[in-house]
Design a protein around this motif. Structure first.
Motif, PDB file in Angstrom:
ATOM      1  N   VAL A 184       0.937  -1.348  -0.159  1.00  0.00           N
ATOM      2  CA  VAL A 184      -0.288  -0.342  -0.057  1.00  0.00           C
ATOM      3  C   VAL A 184       0.571   1.283  -0.033  1.00  0.00           C
ATOM      4  CG1 VAL A 184      -1.025   0.986   1.608  1.00  0.00           C
ATOM      5  CG2 VAL A 184      -1.955  -0.669   1.044  1.00  0.00           C
ATOM      6  N   LYS A 185       2.166   1.460   0.710  1.00  0.00           N
ATOM      7  CA  LYS A 185       3.066   2.697   0.940  1.00  0.00           C
ATOM      8  C   LYS A 185       3.143   2.655  -0.245  1.00  0.00           C
ATOM      9  CE  LYS A 185       6.545   4.799   3.734  1.00  0.00           C
ATOM     10  NZ  LYS A 185       7.501   4.306   4.761  1.00  0.00           N
ATOM     11  N   GLU A 186       3.640   1.211  -1.451  1.00  0.00           N
ATOM     12  CA  GLU A 186       4.626   1.982  -1.894  1.00  0.00           C
ATOM     13  C   GLU A 186       3.832   2.110  -3.498  1.00  0.00           C
ATOM     14  OE1 GLU A 186       7.860  -1.808  -0.833  1.00  0.00           O
ATOM     15  OE2 GLU A 186       6.137  -2.110  -2.331  1.00  0.00           O
ATOM     16  N   GLN A 187       2.549   2.027  -2.739  1.00  0.00           N
ATOM     17  CA  GLN A 187       1.559   2.669  -3.963  1.00  0.00           C
ATOM     18  C   GLN A 187       1.550   4.216  -3.635  1.00  0.00           C
ATOM     19  OE1 GLN A 187       0.110   0.335  -6.513  1.00  0.00           O
ATOM     20  NE2 GLN A 187      -0.115  -2.251  -4.864  1.00  0.00           N
ATOM     21  N   LEU A 188       1.457   4.895  -2.714  1.00  0.00           N
ATOM     22  CA  LEU A 188       1.580   5.795  -3.041  1.00  0.00           C
ATOM     23  C   LEU A 188       2.717   6.788  -3.202  1.00  0.00           C
ATOM     24  CD1 LEU A 188      -0.879   5.225  -1.748  1.00  0.00           C
ATOM     25  CD2 LEU A 188      -1.077   7.407  -0.183  1.00  0.00           C
ATOM     26  N   GLU A 189       3.603   5.414  -3.165  1.00  0.00           N
ATOM     27  CA  GLU A 189       5.517   6.339  -3.271  1.00  0.00           C
ATOM     28  C   GLU A 189       5.623   5.869  -4.783  1.00  0.00           C
ATOM     29  OE1 GLU A 189       7.869   3.196  -1.483  1.00  0.00           O
ATOM     30  OE2 GLU A 189       8.279   4.968   0.410  1.00  0.00           O
ATOM     31  N   LEU A 190       5.286   5.083  -5.265  1.00  0.00           N
ATOM     32  CA  LEU A 190       4.963   5.443  -7.206  1.00  0.00           C
ATOM     33  C   LEU A 190       4.387   6.533  -7.772  1.00  0.00           C
ATOM     34  CD1 LEU A 190       5.777   3.948  -9.357  1.00  0.00           C
ATOM     35  CD2 LEU A 190       3.786   2.949  -9.740  1.00  0.00           C
ATOM     36  N   MET A 191       3.080   6.995  -6.702  1.00  0.00           N
ATOM     37  CA  MET A 191       2.611   7.825  -7.718  1.00  0.00           C
ATOM     38  C   MET A 191       3.506   9.222  -6.697  1.00  0.00           C
ATOM     39  SD  MET A 191      -0.126   8.488  -8.671  1.00  0.00           S
ATOM     40  CE  MET A 191      -0.796   9.947  -9.232  1.00  0.00           C
ATOM     41  N   LEU A 192       4.335   9.945  -6.227  1.00  0.00           N
ATOM     42  CA  LEU A 192       5.090  10.589  -6.008  1.00  0.00           C
ATOM     43  C   LEU A 192       5.743  10.025  -6.698  1.00  0.00           C
ATOM     44  CD1 LEU A 192       5.329  11.094  -2.181  1.00  0.00           C
ATOM     45  CD2 LEU A 192       3.710  12.022  -3.768  1.00  0.00           C
ATOM     46  N   ASP A 193       6.222   9.256  -6.780  1.00  0.00           N
ATOM     47  CA  ASP A 193       7.594   9.207  -8.310  1.00  0.00           C
ATOM     48  C   ASP A 193       7.137   9.932  -9.603  1.00  0.00           C
ATOM     49  OD1 ASP A 193       9.807   7.884  -5.849  1.00  0.00           O
ATOM     50  OD2 ASP A 193       8.601   6.393  -6.870  1.00  0.00           O
ATOM     51  N   THR A 194       6.271   9.895  -9.509  1.00  0.00           N
ATOM     52  CA  THR A 194       5.482  10.783 -10.699  1.00  0.00           C
ATOM     53  C   THR A 194       4.925  11.883 -11.212  1.00  0.00           C
ATOM     54  OG1 THR A 194       3.598   9.107 -10.507  1.00  0.00           O
ATOM     55  CG2 THR A 194       5.522   8.052 -12.023  1.00  0.00           C
ATOM     56  N   ALA A 195       4.775  12.282 -10.528  1.00  0.00           N
ATOM     57  CA  ALA A 195       4.900  13.770  -9.852  1.00  0.00           C
ATOM     58  C   ALA A 195       5.484  14.386 -10.457  1.00  0.00           C
ATOM     59  CB  ALA A 195       4.009  13.961  -8.358  1.00  0.00           C
ATOM     60  N   GLU A 196       4.474  15.387 -11.031  1.00  0.00           N
ATOM     61  CA  GLU A 196       4.627  17.060 -11.394  1.00  0.00           C
ATOM     62  C   GLU A 196       6.386  17.413 -10.287  1.00  0.00           C
ATOM     63  OE1 GLU A 196       5.282  18.333 -14.216  1.00  0.00           O
ATOM     64  OE2 GLU A 196       4.815  16.313 -14.713  1.00  0.00           O
ATOM     65  N   THR A 197       5.668  18.035  -8.490  1.00  0.00           N
ATOM     66  CA  THR A 197       7.004  18.332  -8.109  1.00  0.00           C
ATOM     67  C   THR A 197       7.129  17.333  -7.163  1.00  0.00           C
ATOM     68  OG1 THR A 197       4.444  20.037  -7.338  1.00  0.00           O
ATOM     69  CG2 THR A 197       6.408  20.184  -5.851  1.00  0.00           C
ATOM     70  N   LYS A 198       8.385  17.030  -6.924  1.00  0.00           N
ATOM     71  CA  LYS A 198       9.554  16.823  -6.384  1.00  0.00           C
ATOM     72  C   LYS A 198       9.529  17.044  -4.790  1.00  0.00           C
ATOM     73  CE  LYS A 198      10.366  15.284 -10.204  1.00  0.00           C
ATOM     74  NZ  LYS A 198       9.202  13.444 -10.407  1.00  0.00           N
ATOM     75  N   TRP A 199       8.777  16.155  -4.090  1.00  0.00           N
ATOM     76  CA  TRP A 199       9.078  16.472  -2.074  1.00  0.00           C
ATOM     77  C   TRP A 199      10.181  16.141  -1.618  1.00  0.00           C
ATOM     78  CZ3 TRP A 199       4.929  14.742  -4.638  1.00  0.00           C
ATOM     79  CH2 TRP A 199       3.860  16.324  -5.172  1.00  0.00           C
ATOM     80  N   SER A 200      10.658  16.859  -0.341  1.00  0.00           N
ATOM     81  CA  SER A 200      11.972  16.324   0.517  1.00  0.00           C
ATOM     82  C   SER A 200      11.204  14.540   1.063  1.00  0.00           C
ATOM     83  CB  SER A 200      12.286  16.901   1.088  1.00  0.00           C
ATOM     84  OG  SER A 200      11.091  17.416   2.331  1.00  0.00           O
ATOM     85  N   LYS A 201      12.655  14.001   1.557  1.00  0.00           N
ATOM     86  CA  LYS A 201      11.680  12.778   2.193  1.00  0.00           C
ATOM     87  C   LYS A 201      11.241  12.527   3.327  1.00  0.00           C
ATOM     88  CE  LYS A 201      14.109   8.353   3.797  1.00  0.00           C
ATOM     89  NZ  LYS A 201      15.658   7.797   4.258  1.00  0.00           N
ATOM     90  N   LYS A 202      11.593  13.818   4.037  1.00  0.00           N
ATOM     91  CA  LYS A 202      10.570  13.485   5.172  1.00  0.00           C
ATOM     92  C   LYS A 202       8.631  14.121   4.437  1.00  0.00           C
ATOM     93  CE  LYS A 202       9.476  16.432   9.837  1.00  0.00           C
ATOM     94  NZ  LYS A 202      10.943  17.487  10.270  1.00  0.00           N
ATOM     95  N   SER A 203       9.289  15.172   4.496  1.00  0.00           N
ATOM     96  CA  SER A 203       7.926  15.518   3.072  1.00  0.00           C
ATOM     97  C   SER A 203       7.047  14.422   2.513  1.00  0.00           C
ATOM     98  CB  SER A 203       7.436  17.004   2.396  1.00  0.00           C
ATOM     99  OG  SER A 203       6.884  16.950   1.414  1.00  0.00           O
TER     100      SER A 203
END
Length: 226
Positions: free
Chosen positions: A102-121
């Motif tokens: 489940v967590k990895e599903q969301l990590e993948l979504m963030l990987d493909t997002a336009e905005t890049k966030w810090s690890k903490k964010s």
């Protein structure tokens, strides 16, 4: 407040030398934080209208305005950027990656997002999204070990993790039993209310229409009641 305007939307498909008109001049406005349900018989044009509004399908005529900007005048890359930044999508099936937690599903979504966030964010966003849909405790679970309702909750978390302004939902409860349908709709309604997300939803399920603030009925490519 109007966030999204569809003006004189037309869509036609060519079949050899003949043309079939699917949408026949649709006008529709979506207000900020409002949950709108598109209803009508199969073939009425509901899903076609939703995919055109979401920038997933070309239109044959008319214009789409989001936050005052005319998406119809944008090129393909500009439309893609709007989708990635401001739109979220939930479909009939969750379409989770079977070998990701489940967590990895969301990590993948963030990987493909336009905005890049810090690890903490990133970690904070994932926890917030999964907590919102009551799936944080299942963050290490795989899809094969989840119910249909739980999978759909993860799909919703994936759709909102980048804080979209509009959520497009195409038959989000069609694959669920009545109990899970209620749970998913209560969640979508709560997201619209608490996070001020605008929702455009296609459904055949009359039992969940009570969650919509507005019902738009379509027939033969036209809106007949709004």
């Amino acid at each position: 407040m109007s966030l999204f305007q569809l003006e004189d939307i037309k869509k036609e498909f060519k079949h050899g030398s003949t043309k079939e008109q699917i949408l026949k001049g649709i006008d529709l406005e979506l207000n900020k934080g409002e949950l709108t349900a598109l209803v009508g018989a199969s073939g009425s044009g509901k899903s076609t209208l939703l995919t055109i509004a979401a920038g997933l399908q070309d239109l044959s005529g008319g214009s789409i305005k989001f936050s005052g900007k005319n998406m119809t005048e944008m090129n393909a890359e500009e439309v893609r950027e709007v989708r990635a930044k401001y739109f979220g999508f939930v479909f009939q099936h969750a379409h989770l990656v079977p070998f990701l937690t489940v967590k990895e599903q969301l990590e993948l979504m963030l990987d493909t997002a336009e905005t890049k966030w810090s690890k903490k964010s990133r970690e904070a966003r994932i926890e917030d999204a999964l907590t919102t849909v009551d799936m944080w405790e299942h963050r290490d679970s795989y899809p094969e070990n989840m119910s249909g309702g739980e999978k759909q909750r993860v799909a919703i978390a994936r759709a909102i993790i980048h804080e979209p302004e509009i959520l497009f939902a195409d038959e989000p409860t069609a694959s669920l039993d009545s109990k899970r349908s209620v749970e998913v709709m209560e969640l979508i309604e709560r997201l619209a209310r608490e996070l001020n997300i605008t929702v455009l939803m296609v459904t055949h399920d009359n039992d969940i229409l009570k969650y919509a603030e507005r019902i738009v009925e379509m027939k033969d490519g036209k809106i007949i009641e709004s």
